[in-house]
Design an enzyme around this catalytic site. Structure first.
Site, mmCIF file in Angstrom:
data_model
loop_
_atom_site.group_PDB
_atom_site.id
_atom_site.type_symbol
_atom_site.label_atom_id
_atom_site.label_comp_id
_atom_site.label_asym_id
_atom_site.label_seq_id
_atom_site.Cartn_x
_atom_site.Cartn_y
_atom_site.Cartn_z
ATOM 1 N N LEU A 180 0.843 -1.189 0.000
ATOM 2 C CA LEU A 180 0.000 0.000 0.000
ATOM 3 C C LEU A 180 0.882 1.244 0.000
ATOM 4 O O LEU A 180 1.973 1.240 0.572
ATOM 5 C CB LEU A 180 -0.919 0.005 1.231
ATOM 6 N N GLY A 225 1.123 -5.050 1.415
ATOM 7 C CA GLY A 225 0.056 -5.099 0.412
ATOM 8 C C GLY A 225 0.489 -5.795 -0.869
ATOM 9 O O GLY A 225 -0.341 -6.360 -1.593
ATOM 10 N N ASN A 249 4.578 -7.462 6.550
ATOM 11 C CA ASN A 249 5.470 -6.842 7.535
ATOM 12 C C ASN A 249 4.851 -5.636 8.230
ATOM 13 O O ASN A 249 5.565 -4.776 8.767
ATOM 14 C CB ASN A 249 6.775 -6.413 6.843
ATOM 15 N N GLU A 250 3.518 -5.556 8.250
ATOM 16 C CA GLU A 250 2.846 -4.355 8.762
ATOM 17 C C GLU A 250 3.327 -3.937 10.150
ATOM 18 O O GLU A 250 3.472 -2.749 10.429
ATOM 19 C CB GLU A 250 1.319 -4.584 8.807
HETATM 20 C C1 LIG Z 1 -6.602 -1.330 10.934
HETATM 21 C C2 LIG Z 1 -5.705 -1.550 9.770
HETATM 22 C C3 LIG Z 1 -4.740 -0.486 9.620
HETATM 23 C C4 LIG Z 1 -3.824 -0.414 8.687
HETATM 24 C C5 LIG Z 1 -3.622 -1.442 7.689
HETATM 25 C C6 LIG Z 1 -2.632 -0.993 6.658
HETATM 26 C C7 LIG Z 1 -2.054 -2.157 5.938
HETATM 27 C C8 LIG Z 1 -0.849 -1.723 5.196
HETATM 28 C C9 LIG Z 1 -0.298 -2.422 4.256
HETATM 29 C C10 LIG Z 1 0.883 -1.953 3.519
HETATM 30 O O1 LIG Z 1 1.142 -2.433 2.448
HETATM 31 S S1 LIG Z 1 1.873 -0.696 4.168
HETATM 32 C C11 LIG Z 1 3.271 -0.565 3.075
HETATM 33 C C12 LIG Z 1 4.334 -1.496 3.497
HETATM 34 N N1 LIG Z 1 5.406 -1.474 2.558
HETATM 35 C C13 LIG Z 1 6.684 -1.558 2.905
HETATM 36 O O2 LIG Z 1 7.010 -1.701 4.061
HETATM 37 C C14 LIG Z 1 7.695 -1.480 1.800
HETATM 38 C C15 LIG Z 1 8.580 -0.308 1.987
HETATM 39 N N2 LIG Z 1 9.513 -0.196 0.895
HETATM 40 C C16 LIG Z 1 10.633 -0.939 0.788
HETATM 41 O O3 LIG Z 1 10.930 -1.797 1.575
HETATM 42 C C17 LIG Z 1 11.521 -0.642 -0.376
HETATM 43 O O4 LIG Z 1 11.164 0.613 -0.882
HETATM 44 C C18 LIG Z 1 11.442 -1.670 -1.513
HETATM 45 C C19 LIG Z 1 10.016 -1.918 -1.960
HETATM 46 C C20 LIG Z 1 12.067 -2.982 -1.059
HETATM 47 C C21 LIG Z 1 12.230 -1.125 -2.719
HETATM 48 O O5 LIG Z 1 13.522 -0.764 -2.315
HETATM 49 P P1 LIG Z 1 14.406 0.207 -3.233
HETATM 50 O O6 LIG Z 1 15.713 0.354 -2.560
HETATM 51 O O7 LIG Z 1 14.385 -0.268 -4.631
HETATM 52 O O8 LIG Z 1 13.599 1.577 -3.258
HETATM 53 P P2 LIG Z 1 13.586 2.703 -2.131
HETATM 54 O O9 LIG Z 1 13.446 2.111 -0.792
HETATM 55 O O10 LIG Z 1 14.719 3.624 -2.364
HETATM 56 O O11 LIG Z 1 12.211 3.461 -2.462
HETATM 57 C C22 LIG Z 1 12.092 4.336 -3.559
HETATM 58 C C23 LIG Z 1 11.087 5.419 -3.193
HETATM 59 O O12 LIG Z 1 9.825 4.814 -2.971
HETATM 60 C C24 LIG Z 1 9.330 5.165 -1.674
HETATM 61 N N3 LIG Z 1 8.533 4.047 -1.175
HETATM 62 C C25 LIG Z 1 8.910 2.799 -0.944
HETATM 63 N N4 LIG Z 1 7.894 2.052 -0.527
HETATM 64 C C26 LIG Z 1 6.815 2.858 -0.477
HETATM 65 C C27 LIG Z 1 5.441 2.668 -0.127
HETATM 66 N N5 LIG Z 1 4.966 1.483 0.260
HETATM 67 N N6 LIG Z 1 4.626 3.709 -0.191
HETATM 68 C C28 LIG Z 1 5.077 4.923 -0.591
HETATM 69 N N7 LIG Z 1 6.365 5.181 -0.933
HETATM 70 C C29 LIG Z 1 7.216 4.140 -0.888
HETATM 71 C C30 LIG Z 1 10.595 5.399 -0.859
HETATM 72 O O13 LIG Z 1 10.321 6.176 0.259
HETATM 73 C C31 LIG Z 1 11.477 6.102 -1.866
HETATM 74 O O14 LIG Z 1 11.021 7.440 -1.948
HETATM 75 P P3 LIG Z 1 12.057 8.615 -2.253
HETATM 76 O O15 LIG Z 1 12.617 8.307 -3.610
HETATM 77 O O16 LIG Z 1 11.232 9.852 -2.218
HETATM 78 O O17 LIG Z 1 13.092 8.578 -1.191
#
Ligand SMILES: CC/C=C\CCC/C=C/C(=O)SCCNC(=O)CCNC(=O)[C@H](O)C(C)(C)COP(=O)(O)OP(=O)(O)OC[C@H]1O[C@@H](n2cnc3c(N)ncnc32)[C@H](O)[C@@H]1OP(=O)(O)O
Length: 374
Positions: A180, A225, A249-250
């Site tokens: 997400l 997500g 990994n939430e």
């Molecule tokens: C009651 C219920 C309540 C809540 C439920 C909510 C459920 C939530 C579900 C979710 O899915 S939450 C999202 C969880 N996702 C993550 O933890 C992944 C985080 N990202 C990473 O680990 C890494 O980015 C990667 C996917 C492994 C890719 O790594 P890489 O080194 O290739 O890229 P980088 O880390 O440099 O990221 C580039 C750029 O993208 C931004 N980014 C990354 N992930 C997200 C994301 N999920 N959402 C928005 N933005 C994201 C990151 O910050 C970088 O931004 P920048 O270029 O501006 O620095």
């Protein structure tokens, strides 16, 4: 704005989304073979997206059947195709799976594709299989725009009776989906969180309960997500690269996977493994994921798509009605749990995500992601 259905999602996209659907943004080759004809043929009663009863097994590439232009009522030759298609496969796919004689040539235009900004859909008419490639740079996060476009593309495939299976993959090898979009859950208002969560629910319900065979070709990391997206599929093929991870990994973000994420995981890897995985926010390497059954098969990176296709052809050999009913029997109780309390689930999400402490956690997580690069 509250969103209830995919049509509401389409309305949200306004001119852009509906324009896309109407014009289809069909590639030129595909336009020649498919949708272009459909539009041209509508006046003559030739349907593309919703073939009439009895015509649905006949595709434009059927080597012994008619083309879309020629079908208005099935001829006796056509009926042979219909009769053979007792397992509901599109005629051409049926021929292929029955070891097509070498003298039959398939036209090169047996594909049609459409795309919008964030989703590429490539449909192989001869197999009845579509590939959806997510392309939301940089990390395929599931933003509201992406979810909306994905749902529109998905609905098109659901309405296309010739589409029997879908392969989900990423346009960017290395990252299947970062899950997400954290920015959609940070610093916005309740109306936005409501809209976003409805779209997330809708996507999960549609994919999880799809009658089509859904195979995930996981060609990169797939946290949270992204993992959920893969979990909606019937079979998961993952690239065997130890740099990639997958898991819910939430908790590492200070948030909690909703009950339907949890249920989907439990149905896949069992209760005990889910308990650990969810509490610890475990991200598994491909080898670990295979061991616990989170994915079904590991292959070298360059074989992910072809393996997904060959698995698909195996699944499509099963009589469709029997497979679909079995899938529904297995999954409906889980989907019903969300359907029964959709509104409550939205309220819960909005309340939870709006809390100061949660907002702080998400900001810190984003900051840590950025700092990791520096
Ligand atoms: C009651 C219920 C309540 C809540 C439920 C909510 C459920 C939530 C579900 C979710 O899915 S939450 C999202 C969880 N996702 C993550 O933890 C992944 C985080 N990202 C990473 O680990 C890494 O980015 C990667 C996917 C492994 C890719 O790594 P890489 O080194 O290739 O890229 P980088 O880390 O440099 O990221 C580039 C750029 O993208 C931004 N980014 C990354 N992930 C997200 C994301 N999920 N959402 C928005 N933005 C994201 C990151 O910050 C970088 O931004 P920048 O270029 O501006 O620095």
């Amino acid at each position: 704005m509250a969103l209830r259905t995919v049509s509401a999602l389409k309305r949200r996209l306004g001119g852009a989304g509906l324009g896309l659907l109407r014009s289809g943004q069909i590639s030129s080759a595909a336009g020649r073979s498919g949708a272009g004809r459909a539009r041209a043929g509508r006046g003559r009663g030739v349907a593309w997206t919703r073939p009439r009863l009895g015509e649905e097994q006949l595709g434009p590439t059927c080597p012994v059947g008619p083309t879309w232009e020629s079908v208005s009522r099935p001829s006796s030759t056509d009926r042979k195709c219909l009769g053979r298609a007792g397992n509901f496969l599109p005629c051409a796919a049926q021929h292929r799976l029955e070891k097509t004689p070498s003298y039959i040539d398939y036209p090169a235009t047996a594909r049609r594709s459409f795309s919008n900004h964030r989703v590429i859909v490539d449909m192989d008419q001869s197999l009845g299989v579509a590939t959806i490639k997510i392309k939301n740079p940089p990390v395929n996060s599931l933003s509201l725009e992406l979810l909306t476009e994905f749902l529109i593309g998905w609905e098109k495939l659901e309405n296309d009776k010739s589409c029997k299976g879908v392969i989900l993959t990423s346009n960017y090898p290395k990252i299947f989906s970062a899950g997400l979009d954290i920015l959609e859950m940070c610093g916005k208002n309740a109306a936005h969180y409501t809209e976003y969560w409805k779209a997330v629910q809708e996507l999960w319900l549609k994919l999880y309960m799809s009658n089509m065979v859904v195979i995930a070709a996981i060609n990169g990391s797939s946290p949270a997500g992204g993992c959920l997206l893969a979990l909606t599929s019937d079979y998961r093929v993952m690239a065997d690269n130890p740099k990639y991870t997958i898991g819910l990994n939430e908790t590492l973000l200070g948030i909690v996977a909703p009950f339907w994420f949890k249920d989907n995981l439990v149905n896949t890897i069992g209760n005990r493994a889910s308990e650990q995985a969810l509490q610890l926010g475990l991200l598994f390497s491909p080898a670990e994921a295979l061991k616990i059954g989170l994915v079904d098969q590991l292959v070298p990176e360059d074989k992910v798509q072809s393996t997904a296709l060959s698995v698909m052809s195996q699944w499509l050999k099963i009589p469709d009605h029997a497979r679909q009913l079995t899938k529904t029997m297995m999954r409906k109780p889980t989907a019903d749990l969300l359907l029964k309390q959709r509104e409550a689930d939205i309220d819960n999400f909005v309340r939870f995500i709006s809390r100061d402490g949660i907002q702080k956690s998400l900001h810190m997580y984003l900051k840590a992601l950025k700092e990791r690069k520096e």
